[in-house]
Every structure is written in C-alpha cells, then in structure tokens.
Design a protein around this motif. Structure first.
Motif, PDB file in Angstrom:
ATOM      1  N   VAL A  77       0.864  -1.189   0.000  1.00  0.00           N
ATOM      2  CA  VAL A  77       0.000   0.000   0.000  1.00  0.00           C
ATOM      3  C   VAL A  77       0.899   1.236   0.000  1.00  0.00           C
ATOM      4  O   VAL A  77       1.749   1.401   0.882  1.00  0.00           O
ATOM      5  CB  VAL A  77      -0.937   0.028   1.225  1.00  0.00           C
ATOM      6  CG1 VAL A  77      -1.747   1.336   1.251  1.00  0.00           C
ATOM      7  CG2 VAL A  77      -1.887  -1.161   1.197  1.00  0.00           C
ATOM      8  N   GLN A  78       0.727   2.108  -0.983  1.00  0.00           N
ATOM      9  CA  GLN A  78       1.537   3.304  -1.142  1.00  0.00           C
ATOM     10  C   GLN A  78       1.325   4.262   0.035  1.00  0.00           C
ATOM     11  O   GLN A  78       0.208   4.443   0.521  1.00  0.00           O
ATOM     12  CB  GLN A  78       1.158   4.017  -2.443  1.00  0.00           C
ATOM     13  CG  GLN A  78       2.028   5.199  -2.812  1.00  0.00           C
ATOM     14  CD  GLN A  78       3.382   4.789  -3.364  1.00  0.00           C
ATOM     15  OE1 GLN A  78       3.512   3.709  -3.945  1.00  0.00           O
ATOM     16  NE2 GLN A  78       4.390   5.610  -3.165  1.00  0.00           N
ATOM     17  N   ILE A  79       2.430   4.862   0.512  1.00  0.00           N
ATOM     18  CA  ILE A  79       2.320   5.893   1.545  1.00  0.00           C
ATOM     19  C   ILE A  79       1.695   7.128   0.900  1.00  0.00           C
ATOM     20  O   ILE A  79       2.262   7.705  -0.037  1.00  0.00           O
ATOM     21  CB  ILE A  79       3.705   6.244   2.125  1.00  0.00           C
ATOM     22  CG1 ILE A  79       4.325   5.022   2.830  1.00  0.00           C
ATOM     23  CG2 ILE A  79       3.601   7.402   3.108  1.00  0.00           C
ATOM     24  CD1 ILE A  79       5.726   5.260   3.361  1.00  0.00           C
ATOM     25  N   GLU A  80       0.524   7.519   1.378  1.00  0.00           N
ATOM     26  CA  GLU A  80      -0.191   8.651   0.768  1.00  0.00           C
ATOM     27  C   GLU A  80       0.520   9.968   1.037  1.00  0.00           C
ATOM     28  O   GLU A  80       0.699  10.784   0.134  1.00  0.00           O
ATOM     29  CB  GLU A  80      -1.624   8.697   1.299  1.00  0.00           C
ATOM     30  CG  GLU A  80      -2.497   7.525   0.830  1.00  0.00           C
ATOM     31  CD  GLU A  80      -3.936   7.665   1.299  1.00  0.00           C
ATOM     32  OE1 GLU A  80      -4.273   8.708   1.904  1.00  0.00           O
ATOM     33  OE2 GLU A  80      -4.725   6.730   1.044  1.00  0.00           O
ATOM     34  N   GLU A 102      11.892  -3.222   2.319  1.00  0.00           N
ATOM     35  CA  GLU A 102      11.901  -3.198   0.862  1.00  0.00           C
ATOM     36  C   GLU A 102      10.729  -2.360   0.337  1.00  0.00           C
ATOM     37  O   GLU A 102       9.591  -2.503   0.772  1.00  0.00           O
ATOM     38  CB  GLU A 102      11.785  -4.629   0.330  1.00  0.00           C
ATOM     39  CG  GLU A 102      12.087  -4.772  -1.155  1.00  0.00           C
ATOM     40  CD  GLU A 102      13.550  -4.597  -1.474  1.00  0.00           C
ATOM     41  OE1 GLU A 102      13.858  -4.142  -2.578  1.00  0.00           O
ATOM     42  OE2 GLU A 102      14.389  -4.908  -0.600  1.00  0.00           O
ATOM     43  N   GLY A 103      11.045  -1.448  -0.605  1.00  0.00           N
ATOM     44  CA  GLY A 103      10.008  -0.622  -1.202  1.00  0.00           C
ATOM     45  C   GLY A 103       9.936   0.785  -0.638  1.00  0.00           C
ATOM     46  O   GLY A 103       9.334   1.672  -1.247  1.00  0.00           O
ATOM     47  N   THR A 118       6.963  -3.439   0.448  1.00  0.00           N
ATOM     48  CA  THR A 118       6.577  -4.698  -0.208  1.00  0.00           C
ATOM     49  C   THR A 118       6.894  -5.919   0.630  1.00  0.00           C
ATOM     50  O   THR A 118       6.744  -7.043   0.171  1.00  0.00           O
ATOM     51  CB  THR A 118       7.287  -4.820  -1.571  1.00  0.00           C
ATOM     52  OG1 THR A 118       8.712  -4.744  -1.376  1.00  0.00           O
ATOM     53  CG2 THR A 118       6.843  -3.720  -2.516  1.00  0.00           C
ATOM     54  N   GLU A 119       7.383  -5.703   1.864  1.00  0.00           N
ATOM     55  CA  GLU A 119       7.654  -6.835   2.750  1.00  0.00           C
ATOM     56  C   GLU A 119       7.119  -6.541   4.139  1.00  0.00           C
ATOM     57  O   GLU A 119       7.132  -5.407   4.595  1.00  0.00           O
ATOM     58  CB  GLU A 119       9.161  -7.129   2.818  1.00  0.00           C
ATOM     59  CG  GLU A 119       9.993  -5.994   3.403  1.00  0.00           C
ATOM     60  CD  GLU A 119      11.463  -6.336   3.519  1.00  0.00           C
ATOM     61  OE1 GLU A 119      11.828  -7.468   3.176  1.00  0.00           O
ATOM     62  OE2 GLU A 119      12.250  -5.474   3.951  1.00  0.00           O
ATOM     63  N   THR A 152       6.467  -0.301  11.523  1.00  0.00           N
ATOM     64  CA  THR A 152       5.860  -1.625  11.427  1.00  0.00           C
ATOM     65  C   THR A 152       5.166  -1.732  10.073  1.00  0.00           C
ATOM     66  O   THR A 152       4.460  -0.804   9.673  1.00  0.00           O
ATOM     67  CB  THR A 152       4.816  -1.841  12.542  1.00  0.00           C
ATOM     68  OG1 THR A 152       5.448  -1.675  13.816  1.00  0.00           O
ATOM     69  CG2 THR A 152       4.211  -3.239  12.461  1.00  0.00           C
ATOM     70  N   VAL A 153       5.393  -2.834   9.362  1.00  0.00           N
ATOM     71  CA  VAL A 153       4.678  -3.081   8.106  1.00  0.00           C
ATOM     72  C   VAL A 153       3.785  -4.298   8.327  1.00  0.00           C
ATOM     73  O   VAL A 153       4.277  -5.397   8.582  1.00  0.00           O
ATOM     74  CB  VAL A 153       5.646  -3.316   6.929  1.00  0.00           C
ATOM     75  CG1 VAL A 153       4.840  -3.529   5.642  1.00  0.00           C
ATOM     76  CG2 VAL A 153       6.589  -2.133   6.764  1.00  0.00           C
ATOM     77  N   LEU A 154       2.479  -4.085   8.248  1.00  0.00           N
ATOM     78  CA  LEU A 154       1.511  -5.140   8.551  1.00  0.00           C
ATOM     79  C   LEU A 154       1.201  -5.983   7.317  1.00  0.00           C
ATOM     80  O   LEU A 154       1.239  -5.500   6.190  1.00  0.00           O
ATOM     81  CB  LEU A 154       0.217  -4.518   9.084  1.00  0.00           C
ATOM     82  CG  LEU A 154       0.366  -3.631  10.327  1.00  0.00           C
ATOM     83  CD1 LEU A 154      -0.977  -3.015  10.694  1.00  0.00           C
ATOM     84  CD2 LEU A 154       0.924  -4.428  11.502  1.00  0.00           C
ATOM     85  N   GLU A 155       0.863  -7.225   7.561  1.00  0.00           N
ATOM     86  CA  GLU A 155       0.545  -8.152   6.472  1.00  0.00           C
ATOM     87  C   GLU A 155      -0.878  -7.922   5.961  1.00  0.00           C
ATOM     88  O   GLU A 155      -1.793  -7.641   6.727  1.00  0.00           O
ATOM     89  CB  GLU A 155       0.714  -9.592   6.952  1.00  0.00           C
ATOM     90  CG  GLU A 155       0.543 -10.632   5.862  1.00  0.00           C
ATOM     91  CD  GLU A 155       0.895 -12.035   6.325  1.00  0.00           C
ATOM     92  OE1 GLU A 155       0.999 -12.938   5.477  1.00  0.00           O
ATOM     93  OE2 GLU A 155       1.070 -12.225   7.543  1.00  0.00           O
TER      94      GLU A 155
END
Length: 778
Positions: A77-80, A102-103, A118-119, A152-155
């Motif tokens: 999901v792109q950071i707005e 990543e990303g 992306t991860e 934190t990057v959530l799934e």
C-alpha cells in the motif's frame, strides 16, 4: 552586572527551563537551563542555534532521541503522505540504519520517507541522522542530529489494502487503518473461520480447489485460487470429489446450500454420467466411454432407432465395464500378496537369509561351557588382573559358517557399564582393526576373536567387566569376564588432575568480576527488605512442601494451599537454590498439573508464588532478581505500591531515582491483574528502549572496562556528546563511571556505539575515552 536570563542561550528563559525532564507547557518546559540541548540529540531545546552544540529548535522531543510515534504501514500500500523527520534540518545529509523495509526510500536531502513497502516487518527501531558539515564557529566542525523511531509493516493476505491484524497498541481513533475482518477475502469473517476451524489466511483451507466461503478468490495476478463454494468439507482435501477438476463436484448432498453445482459429466468425456451408467461404461474414467456412431448422444447398444448395430462397438462398450471390474479384482489380489511383505518384512528377510546359529559355531580352544543360546551362552575364558589401559584378545578363535553374505553385528547388553571396551576383529587381521560389524564372505563364514580395550578410559581404580554379547539377528550369545587390577599411583595422579580441572572450572565459572559484583549487590538489596512496608504491599503466598518430590513430578503437596490460586507459578527453594514451577489445578493441599521440577526437593522446601515480573516493561532479569531478593515476587505486590513505597523500593534495589514511577510499574501491574488504568505510552516506550538496550550488555567486554554499579555513578553528561538519554542508555548497559569509559579501546568504542544504537563512529569522533581520562585525573 546584569543577570543572564537565558544561561544556555537556547532561546528559553531559565525560569521556564525547570529541569524536571517533564514538559508541562511553555512556562514549564522541564529542560536544563544550563544545557542548550538537554537530550544531546543536536537540536536545541529552544528556537536559537547554539554552535557548535545544536541547531535551532525547538526540539520536538527535548528529553530523548526517540520519537514516541510508531509508523504503521500496510504491505503493498503506497504511503499517501510522505513521512517527514521529527525535526527539520536545512542543508543536512540524511542517513538511516538499519535499511528501510523493501520498497521504502529515504530522501537523503530532506529526510523524508516515501514509497510502498513490499515486505512485512515487525516493529523495528530505526535511527535517523541529519549530518551537517561546517557547523558552528569553525567550518571544520561537523554536527550529527539523531532521532529514533519505530516502523511496522503489517501483512495484508488478500491484497485489499486492509491489514490482517492491527497492533494491540494501535489507536484507531488517531490512525486511519482499519483491521480486515476477512483476511483471505473468501466471504467468511475471520472470527467465524476460527469457530469453523478453517484458516482465515487461506481461502482454500484444505487445498482442494473449492473456497471455504461463497466467493471466487483470485491472486494479485488475477489467477483463480479457488472456486466459490462454500466447500461442504472445508477441512478434507478429498471431498467433495471433482474427478475432472472443472470446479463442479461429482456429488453434493441434498441439504447443500451454496454456489457449487453438481457435475453431470464427472470425467468430462462428453457423455453424461446417467448415459454412461445406462451404457455400462465408467463415468469416472474418460478412457471408458459409450460408442455413438451416429452422434445422437445415445450409445449404439441402447439405441433402437439406429439402423445398424455395430457389434464391434458393443464389444468396446461392454469391455470398458469388464475392464474396470477385472482391474479392481486384480488390485485386491495384489494387495493381499503385498500384505506379508509390508507387515512381516523383517521376518521374511530373516527367513531368506542365514545368520549366525549356535549349531554352526565352533571355537579353538573350545568354549569353557554353554550352547550359544540366550539362556545358555558360550563362556569365554576369563582374563584376570590385566593392567589398566591395556588391550587384550580372547584366547578363543571363533568360527561361524553356513551363513548368507550378510553383515554380522555385535551387541553388548552391558554397554551402559562397559562402555565400548568390548569389540571383535577378524582373525586374519591385527587386533587394532576392531569393529562391531563384520561382513560374511562368499564362503559363508567368519573367523573372529573378541577384544577388550581399556585404553580410552583406563580403569586405574581396578574393577571387573562382564560382556554379554549377541552376534547377528539369529543369534549366537557369548559371555566374557575381564578383571582389571588397580594401579594406585596412576589412580592418585588421575584423581589429582580431575580435582584440579574441576577446581579451575568452578573458579572460572564463579569468579568473573561481574558475577561477584552482582552477588554483592543482591546481598545488599536483600539486607534492605526490613525497610519495605509489606503491610501495604502484602506478602507473597507461600507454604512448605509436605513431602519430598523428585525430578519431573506432576503434583506436590504443601502444608496449606488455601491461599494458592487454582493455577499459577511459583519458586520452589531449598539450601541448594531454586527452580520456577507452574501448576494448572488444585485438589485440597495438592497442586496438580505441575511442571518445571528439575531436581529433588526435600520436605520443608519453600513454595512461594511468583509472577514473571519481566513482563513489566522496565524490569529486566537482574532487576527481577533484586525484587525477589527483597521479597517482591508478584504483580499484586507491585500494584499495591503507593508513592512512598515506589521511592522505598527504588532506593532499595539501587535503581535510578524516580524510574519506578516514570516506568509506571504500578499501573502496568494493575493492567496485568485486569484493572482498568491508563499508561503514558511515551514514557513506556522509553522504558522499552532502555530494556532493549540493557540486553546488549552481553556484547560488552567488561573484563577490560571493569564492573561498577549505580552506587558509584558519575555524571556522564559532563562528557561532551552524552545527553540525558544517552547517559541512561549507558547506565542500562552497566556503564556508570568515567573510569569505565576511560578504559575503552577502539574495539570497545565500537561495541558500545552499536549497543546504545548510536550514530556509527560517534563515540570515537566525540573522543569519550579521552574526555573520561581527563575527568578521572581530576
């Protein structure tokens, strides 16, 4: 003379800089009036720039380099809105460590983070530096401004932009994220999937091609994952059966409600199942199909309207049925034949192979006695008074013949006592070629001698070894007794060497300076237990063991279990130490479902209820030991502390002043007990950071810098480059004094730099060790 109303020149009046480390408002900032950069992060407390110490602020967080905000993102999901740094630093070059997920990208000229992660990534602490060249009064001076924060990057399993699960501390009233209630997008709520036993992260739990829910599910490439159901058997890969894999089950019950449709042509051969049954072909086998020469959808053998009945086609049609029947009979017969091979394989192999048999075994000289059976083994001539550490062969040369070309293995039933002392070797070889396996030659025989080898672990004390030997699977049994005479001189030498080694090992284990210091500190803390008001906080429930328990015990009886909960954990202690146990039930004075008993504990050993205090943020392993030494072992005792007791305990455990109150131990304990209280998340985050830093102490070589404790603490903030929070981090590691810092070599500077999560090379660049050496001299 005119009094300076802004001693540190940071733009904040001294009257407003109250030094409490707590921001109230503009009239009470809590910052240090004599330090323009209270937390040492390179950003001034106020709006003024104070070269060469800090750039113009005001600092968004003047009491630490950690931002309380945890940036929560969703995978793919792109950071707005790109994420700016907490403090703007014009003209800086920005760096971050560790690498972003990543990303995501960092703009090195602005410090802004953007992109699309992306991860998936757990909450990770990142350190962001703004590096300024030529800052201050001299163009050769550099400045690095640091801040730490979490990402934190959530799934997002189904790719719908909604995270599968939000962190427990995520405030949905402030954040914009909403937890996905259908993670796999199969049309069934996650809560319902838990009740159903299906996988909420997999739309096709059993992998049979039919979705758990009613919805067709596709992947990110628009490829079909499963056909919309619901699957009537969501946990059985083999049901419903779909012979041709076209998404239509062969059969469904009359009660089924959903999107699945029964397949009318299970094998997809162009003929309906009903038609194939009428024509006596197999509806589940695409190679077995009716003959329909005129293409009217009716098999020739059943079509009375056909002008010509094709005899050959009749044969083909009926042959398909007969072949199925015959194939089934053939498979059943084959299975019946294979059963003995599968279940009685070893017995069949033994029947086909000839191994060692007593009647085929002879010896020169002859065995002393025995017939070679398990009840009456062959007896070899005993050896008496052999020297410790020596090697000997049996007097008997043993021949076994009439065998198949197999491997004969030897087994000593007394191996737990004898070790590997008894082996065998072929007579044509030297006794140094000993083994426990010998191949039978083409002539079907082996000629062997038995061997006794005491060289690996000489029996200087003397003793007797009896081998109970089995040869092969069929089998031949032997016994052989070897007596070793004692060697008192070598025994004494061996005992002295063993005692010396044990003493050195014990010395190495117990005499580390840090461990000695730790034990001294625990004894001091224990002696202060009388200063604690246990009438207010209470005494942890305890009782004595009613009878001895052994290692692995699953129940234990105490003198009085009336105050023990139905389940819980406790410390069981005696003069030799303690162990942590747990129980899951209670029957009178007997605790049941016990686990964790690692050794024998005698009658009258003490069982004291004990909670895992390290769950409370700010309490590490050593602080828990200190609290236990005071007699504080439970959440309830901590929850009962008032303000006065917080200070008493803080002082008793030699903790930094005010830390128990700041880290909110009392409220954390109350929450663990189910009470409804609120926490200051910012302060709690700081406690978490320091707790994390304390675990890095294992990477510091204290044998070089020495060991100290809080009673010896120096004001480390006198060293340029060390602010309040950096000083707390050093203390969390166990570094309290100028003397310790002065002893840092190049390698230790790197170790400490990494441990406190500081800008790479900052400890060396700011010359902490040199500054500390000068302070030690003073």
């Amino acid at each position: 003379l005119v009094e300076d109303l802004d001693d540190d020149g940071d733009g904040l009046d001294d009257l407003n800089e109250t030094g409490t480390n707590v921001y109230v408002d503009e009239s009470d900032t809590g910052t240090d009036s004599l330090n323009p950069d209270t937390d040492g992060d390179g950003v001034c407390d106020g709006a003024n720039s104070v070269p060469p110490f800090c750039i113009a602020g005001p600092d968004s967080n003047p009491f630490g380099t950690h931002s309380a905000d945890n940036i929560v993102l969703v995978e793919n999901v792109q950071i707005e809105s790109p994420i700016p740094p907490p403090n703007e630093v014009p003209g800086a070059v920005w760096e971050i460590f560790p690498a972003l997920p990543e990303g995501l990208n960092l703009d090195s000229s602005t410090g802004i983070i953007s992109g699309m992660p992306t991860e998936v990534s757990d909450n990770t602490t990142y350190t962001l530096w703004a590096n300024i060249t030529g800052f201050g009064r001299s163009t050769s001076e550099d400045l690095s401004i640091m801040v730490t924060f979490g990402i934190t990057v959530l799934e997002d399993t189904d790719g719908d932009g909604l995270p599968d699960e939000l962190p427990e501390d995520y405030d949905e009233t402030l954040g914009t994220l909403t937890e996905d209630d259908d993670d796999d997008n199969d049309g069934i709520l996650d809560t319902d999937e838990v009740l159903n036993g299906t996988n909420s992260l997999n739309p096709d739990s059993d992998g049979d091609g039919f979705c758990d829910g009613e919805v067709d599910v596709k992947d990110t490439n628009n490829e079909l994952i499963c056909f919309g159901g619901p699957d009537p058997f969501p946990l059985d890969q083999n049901l419903p059966l779909d012979t041709d894999g076209d998404g239509m089950p062969d059969n469904l019950s009359d009660e089924y409600i959903g999107n699945l449709i029964v397949d009318s042509d299970d094998d997809n051969d162009g003929f309906s199942d009903d038609n194939e049954l009428e024509c006596m072909t197999d509806p589940l086998n695409s190679t077995s199909y009716p003959v329909d020469e005129d293409g009217d959808g009716q098999c020739d053998t059943k079509n009375s309207g056909d002008e010509l009945t094709n005899i050959e086609d009749e044969v083909r049609g009926s042959f398909g049925f007969n072949w199925v029947f015959c194939s089934t009979c053939f498979l059943i017969l084959l299975c019946l034949l294979l059963i003995p091979l599968v279940f009685y394989r070893d017995q069949l192999i033994l029947m086909m192979e000839d191994g060692p048999e007593p009647e085929n075994t002879t010896s020169k000289p002859a065995f002393i006695s025995g017939t070679g059976t398990v009840d009456d083994p062959f007896v070899l001539k005993p050896l008496k008074k052999v020297n410790p550490g020596s090697i000997h062969s049996s007097k008997e040369v043993i021949k076994i013949d009439n065998m198949s070309p197999i491997t004969v293995e030897m087994q000593d039933f007394n191996e737990d006592v004898n070790g590997k002392r008894f082996t065998m070797y072929e007579n044509i070889l030297d006794e140094s070629f000993s083994s426990r396996k010998i191949e039978v030659g083409e002539n079907g025989e082996i000629i062997i001698q038995m061997k006794f080898d005491d060289s690996d672990n000489p029996t200087y004390a003397g003793g007797e070894f009896e081998a109970k030997i089995k040869l092969g699977k069929a089998s031949v049994y032997l016994t052989w007794v070897v007596n070793v005479k004692p060697d008192k001189r070598k025994l004494k030498e061996a005992e002295e060497a063993e005692a010396k080694a044990a003493k050195e090992a014990e010395k190495a284990k117990a005499a580390t300076p840090k461990e000695v210091k730790k034990q001294e500190e625990l004894q001091r803390v224990k002696s202060r237990a009388e200063s604690i008001d246990f009438k207010t906080i209470g005494i942890a429930t305890s009782s004595e063991l009613k009878s001895e328990i052994k290692e692995g015990a699953t129940s234990l009886e105490v003198s009085d279990a009336s105050e023990f909960n139905e389940s819980g954990s406790a410390a069981i202690s005696d003069s030799n130490g303690s162990s942590i146990i747990s129980w899951s039930g209670k029957d009178g004075n007997v605790l049941t479902g016990v686990s964790g008993v690692t050794r024998i504990f005698g009658t009258a050993s003490i069982i004291m209820v004990k909670d895992d205090l390290q769950v409370i943020k700010g309490i590490g392993p050593f602080l828990e030991e200190k609290l236990n030494a005071l007699g504080i072992t439970t959440y309830r005792q901590i929850a009962n502390m008032d303000s006065k007791l917080e200070e008493q305990v803080n002082e008793a455990i030699e903790f930094f002043p005010g830390r128990i109150k700041r880290d909110q131990w009392v409220n954390q304990a109350k929450i663990l007990l189910g009470e409804d209280v609120k926490l200051d998340k910012k302060a709690l985050k700081k406690a978490e950071d320091l707790e994390r830093i304390s675990k890095n102490a294992a990477g510091i070589d204290f044998s070089v810098i020495g060991v100290a404790d809080v009673s010896e603490i120096d004001d480390l903030q006198i060293i340029k480059g060390i602010g309040p929070f950096i000083a707390e981090k050093l203390n969390a590691l166990g570094i309290y004094t100028f003397k310790q810092i002065s002893k840092m070599n190049s390698e230790l500077e790197d170790q400490v730099n990494i441990a406190i999560e500081f800008f790479p090379g900052r400890v060396k660049r700011d010359k902490w060790a040199e500054q500390a050496k000068e302070l030690v001299k003073k």
